[in-house]
Scaffold this motif. Structure first.
Motif, PDB file in Angstrom:
ATOM      1  N   GLU A 258       1.103   5.300   1.567  1.00  0.00           N
ATOM      2  CA  GLU A 258       0.568   6.215   2.580  1.00  0.00           C
ATOM      3  C   GLU A 258       1.432   7.458   2.623  1.00  0.00           C
TER       4      GLU A 258
ATOM      5  N   SER B 128       0.838  -1.198   0.000  1.00  0.00           N
ATOM      6  CA  SER B 128       0.000   0.000   0.000  1.00  0.00           C
ATOM      7  C   SER B 128       0.874   1.249   0.000  1.00  0.00           C
TER       8      SER B 128
ATOM      9  N   TRP C 188      -7.960   4.607  -4.981  1.00  0.00           N
ATOM     10  CA  TRP C 188      -8.251   3.233  -5.391  1.00  0.00           C
ATOM     11  C   TRP C 188      -8.942   3.155  -6.762  1.00  0.00           C
TER      12      TRP C 188
ATOM     13  N   ARG D 278      -5.103  -3.327   0.577  1.00  0.00           N
ATOM     14  CA  ARG D 278      -4.846  -2.344   1.638  1.00  0.00           C
ATOM     15  C   ARG D 278      -5.019  -0.906   1.151  1.00  0.00           C
ATOM     16  N   MET D 279      -5.146  -0.751  -0.167  1.00  0.00           N
ATOM     17  CA  MET D 279      -5.347   0.588  -0.720  1.00  0.00           C
ATOM     18  C   MET D 279      -6.816   0.838  -1.037  1.00  0.00           C
TER      19      MET D 279
ATOM     20  N   GLY E  56      -3.590  -5.408  -3.689  1.00  0.00           N
ATOM     21  CA  GLY E  56      -3.778  -3.974  -3.467  1.00  0.00           C
ATOM     22  C   GLY E  56      -4.880  -3.678  -2.467  1.00  0.00           C
TER      23      GLY E  56
END
Lengths: 93, 157
Positions: free
Chosen positions: A90, A88, B52, B45-46, B43
């Motif tokens: 951030e 991910s 997204w 977690r996004m 992906g």
């Protein structure tokens, strides 16, 4: 250019300058040796650094494996996902 | 089933029985499990971020195509090896330059099985009675894991 334009540009530039973190998350499938290999291949890290980051993923559930410019962070995240690592992005705090 | 090395650094899987052919062919079946979208899974977690939608539109299709390419490599090798049919002894060759595709296909199969059965990091799954689907799936996952470890030891390139 008006004062408000200048303020807008400054704010945008500041937002763009905030570093982005690329985060790899733990999963029960990927082998530790493979995760190390991927980090070496994608980032060019030496084996020792890649293994340290891999262990952080394994023991803490996640690791920030790279920080920097957003576009590059997106590129790296895509590369890691292409290697089937859960990844991910951030904003850095 | 035996594994041997080829002169140019590849691997040969020597398959004796139909069950062994089925085991190897299961890589493709498991990796293509309906309802499992690996590109979305890596992906996930996004998925709750504002990016997204763009990621789904621009990145996921490329990821899916890459994952399918790995499976096509494996499918072609199995097809060549099984020219005499799945009931006769035969050999599946994994050339050195295909190690990564094979590793990745095996990983897809294991991730798909994991998403369905949640084995975790257990090396042994208790089955209550006769062999269950879950037990069989765990056995296949362990077999894929064994092949992956072998490929990793030899170097993915």
């Amino acid at each position: 250019m008006s004062d408000s334009d200048t303020q807008t540009l400054t704010r945008e530039k500041t937002a763009l300058d905030v570093p982005w973190n690329v985060v790899v998350h733990d999963d029960p499938v990927n082998l530790m040796g493979y995760v190390t290999w991927v980090l070496m291949k994608v980032f060019g890290y030496p084996e020792r650094k890649a293994a340290q980051l891999m262990m952080q993923v394994h023991t803490q559930g996640r690791s920030i494996v790279w920080s920097g410019q957003r576009e590059k962070a997106e590129f790296y995240a895509q590369q890691l996902q292409a290697h089937q690592l859960t990844t991910s992005l951030e904003k850095s705090e | 089933m035996n594994l041997t090395s080829t002169a140019d650094g590849g691997i040969e899987l020597h398959l004796e029985h139909q069950a062994e052919w089925l085991m190897v062919a299961s890589i493709l079946h498991d990796a293509n499990r309906p309802g499992f979208d690996l590109a979305a899974a890596v992906g996930a977690r996004m998925a709750d971020t504002e990016d997204w939608e763009d990621w789904s539109e621009w990145v996921l299709p490329d990821l899916r195509e890459g994952f399918q390419q790995h499976l096509r490599t494996v499918a072609a090798a199995i097809e060549v090896g099984a020219q005499q049919g799945f009931i006769q002894p035969g050999t599946v060759v994994i050339p050195r330059d295909a190690f990564f595709d094979w590793y990745a296909a095996l990983n897809q199969a294991r991730l798909a099985l994991e998403s369905k059965y949640q084995f975790g990091q257990k090396s042994r799954i208790e089955t209550e009675d006769t062999p269950t689907k879950r037990g069989a799936a765990h056995f296949r996952s362990q077999f894929y894991n064994f092949l992956q470890a072998h490929l990793l030891d030899r170097g993915l390139g």
